[in-house]
Design a protein around this motif. Structure first.
Motif, PDB file in Angstrom:
ATOM      1  N   CYS A 198      14.381  -4.869  -5.368  1.00 33.69           N
ATOM      2  CA  CYS A 198      14.631  -4.764  -4.021  1.00 33.69           C
ATOM      3  C   CYS A 198      15.907  -5.440  -3.395  1.00 33.69           C
ATOM      4  N   GLU A 199      16.607  -6.340  -4.205  1.00 31.96           N
ATOM      5  CA  GLU A 199      17.761  -7.030  -3.753  1.00 31.96           C
ATOM      6  C   GLU A 199      17.330  -7.913  -2.697  1.00 31.96           C
ATOM      7  N   PRO A 200      16.540  -8.852  -2.592  1.00 31.09           N
ATOM      8  CA  PRO A 200      16.223  -9.770  -1.625  1.00 31.09           C
ATOM      9  C   PRO A 200      17.347 -10.809  -1.442  1.00 31.09           C
ATOM     10  N   ASP A 201      17.151 -11.392  -0.226  1.00 37.21           N
ATOM     11  CA  ASP A 201      18.308 -12.500   0.017  1.00 37.21           C
ATOM     12  C   ASP A 201      17.956 -13.885  -0.836  1.00 37.21           C
ATOM     13  N   ASP A 233      11.434  -1.042   0.486  1.00 34.37           N
ATOM     14  CA  ASP A 233      12.636  -0.936  -0.610  1.00 34.37           C
ATOM     15  C   ASP A 233      12.204  -1.135  -1.956  1.00 34.37           C
ATOM     16  N   CYS A 234      10.653  -0.804  -2.242  1.00 38.77           N
ATOM     17  CA  CYS A 234      10.214  -1.200  -3.573  1.00 38.77           C
ATOM     18  C   CYS A 234      10.646  -0.169  -4.604  1.00 38.77           C
ATOM     19  N   ARG A 235      10.985  -0.399  -5.859  1.00 41.49           N
ATOM     20  CA  ARG A 235      11.866   0.490  -6.643  1.00 41.49           C
ATOM     21  C   ARG A 235      11.156   0.625  -8.011  1.00 41.49           C
ATOM     22  N   PRO A 236      11.094   1.863  -8.337  1.00 41.52           N
ATOM     23  CA  PRO A 236      10.336   1.869  -9.749  1.00 41.52           C
ATOM     24  C   PRO A 236      11.195   0.945 -10.940  1.00 41.52           C
ATOM     25  N   GLY A 237      10.231   0.531 -11.634  1.00 44.40           N
ATOM     26  CA  GLY A 237      10.724  -0.158 -12.921  1.00 44.40           C
ATOM     27  C   GLY A 237      11.004  -1.579 -12.703  1.00 44.40           C
ATOM     28  N   CYS A 238      10.674  -2.251 -11.441  1.00 49.04           N
ATOM     29  CA  CYS A 238      10.656  -3.344 -11.336  1.00 49.04           C
ATOM     30  C   CYS A 238       9.904  -4.393 -11.941  1.00 49.04           C
ATOM     31  N   ALA A 239      10.382  -5.406 -12.489  1.00 43.53           N
ATOM     32  CA  ALA A 239       9.483  -6.458 -13.496  1.00 43.53           C
ATOM     33  C   ALA A 239       8.397  -7.207 -12.684  1.00 43.53           C
ATOM     34  N   ASN A 240       8.270  -6.967 -11.512  1.00 42.42           N
ATOM     35  CA  ASN A 240       7.405  -7.708 -10.528  1.00 42.42           C
ATOM     36  C   ASN A 240       6.164  -6.885 -10.317  1.00 42.42           C
ATOM     37  N   PRO A 266       0.687  -1.010   0.001  1.00 44.28           N
ATOM     38  CA  PRO A 266       0.012  -0.036  -0.108  1.00 44.28           C
ATOM     39  C   PRO A 266       0.972   1.261   0.039  1.00 44.28           C
ATOM     40  N   ASP A 267       2.202   1.199   0.481  1.00 47.04           N
ATOM     41  CA  ASP A 267       2.865   2.252   0.607  1.00 47.04           C
ATOM     42  C   ASP A 267       3.337   2.764  -1.039  1.00 47.04           C
ATOM     43  N   ALA A 268       3.750   1.741  -1.862  1.00 47.82           N
ATOM     44  CA  ALA A 268       4.137   1.995  -3.277  1.00 47.82           C
ATOM     45  C   ALA A 268       2.915   1.923  -4.195  1.00 47.82           C
ATOM     46  N   LEU A 269       1.684   1.752  -3.589  1.00 46.48           N
ATOM     47  CA  LEU A 269       0.431   1.633  -4.462  1.00 46.48           C
ATOM     48  C   LEU A 269       0.577   0.639  -5.600  1.00 46.48           C
TER      49      LEU A 269
END
Length: 324
Positions: free
Chosen positions: A246-249, A259-266, A231-234
């Protein structure tokens, strides 16, 4: 406004400069944020015990023993409350307020644990609240290293939330409902999100045995087709480790939602997300007018990005039927 801060004393692992345990404890650095009903309940307890006593002091609640109420005492209080509530409901002809007998046994304190975790996790900022108030990180910081409920263990509240996430699958269910209502969908992970929404069962409640934990972990390990609402990144994240920005483990089964980032394929968005994307910039502009210019400029820049994201959704989104 409307937020209440509860400051309490804790005793576990409290030591002095020489490493000796401090029996008097100390005030917690981080207060609890509570809603009005919780504060009202505390006010009632404060009237039941003398000043300076524990709110759940066994002496004043049972008239015997010392210390605070243990699990057995709390279970008796729950039983007494249900009896009192049903008596009042009958006396006032409030049949809809009657608490029925549970076919699976008496209602006890331990059975509230999963319910509390479920509701807290689904409140705005709920994962952060759990991290602060229950001492674990779950998907927020992706730290699965604790061992018990109180000692932050792997077998503690982590497991409870995994089970609830696997059972409820509420993000996928909500997506399915929105698409069925005619909303459009957009984003690079659209097809994976449609697959997840088509196969998720609707959660209507069930008893969860301990053996279900492994099934829950297996459900969450389905890399690429488990949906997480942010909900924070909508947006919705159709989490896939290899493509997550977001570079998960390496062994993570959930995104780093902070750490949601614009342009992510997910990412995936619906018309509901787009509507919120258009509403939030107005709030940011309103704040920008009342803040120092450097901060205001950053807020307006962010507002422009949100409006652009909403525009991208409007120009690229399609109905689920068109994508099948």
């Amino acid at each position: 406004m409307g937020r209440h801060l509860i400051r309490a004393r804790h005793f576990k692992n409290v030591t002095d400069t020489d490493g000796h345990h401090v029996s008097a404890g100390e005030i917690c650095n981080v207060p609890w944020v509570a809603i009005a009903p919780v504060v009202n309940a505390i006010r009632v307890l404060e009237q039941m015990v003398p000043d300076g006593e524990h709110l759940f002091a066994a002496t004043h609640h049972f008239g015997k023993d010392t210390g605070v109420l243990q699990a057995g005492g709390l279970n008796l209080r729950i039983k007494d409350f249900i009896t009192w509530a049903n008596r009042e409901a009958a006396a006032r002809d409030l049949t809809g307020q009657h608490i029925p007998d549970d076919p699976h046994g008496p209602m006890q304190a331990g059975r509230f644990r999963r319910t509390l975790a479920w509701h807290i996790a689904r409140r705005p900022g709920g994962l952060v609240a759990l991290a602060i108030q229950y001492g674990h990180m779950r998907t927020v910081l992706d730290a699965r290293t604790s061992s018990r409920y109180g000692t932050r263990s792997r077998g503690g509240i982590h497991t409870v939330l995994d089970v609830e996430t696997a059972l409820a699958a509420d993000t996928a269910a909500r997506l399915r409902d929105r698409l069925a209502a005619g909303e459009h969908i957009s984003g690079p992970a659209t097809q994976r999100a449609l697959t997840a929404a088509a196969h998720v069962p609707r959660f209507e409640g069930r008893i969860v045995p301990r053996t279900f934990v492994n099934k829950a972990r297996a459900y969450l390990a389905r890399d690429g087709i488990v949906l997480f609402d942010n909900p924070d990144a909508l947006l919705i994240c159709a989490f896939k480790r290899d493509s997550a920005l977001c570079e998960p483990d390496p062994d993570a089964n959930a995104p780093r939602q902070y750490d949601c980032r614009p342009g992510c394929a997910n990412t995936v968005r619906t018309d509901t997300h787009a509507r919120l994307l258009r509403a939030r910039p107005d709030e940011l502009d309103h704040l920008a007018d009342r803040l120092p210019p450097p901060v205001g400029r950053r807020l307006r820049t962010n507002a422009g990005r949100l409006r652009a994201a909403a525009g991208t959704h409007d120009s690229t989104s399609q109905t689920a039927e068109a994508l099948r």
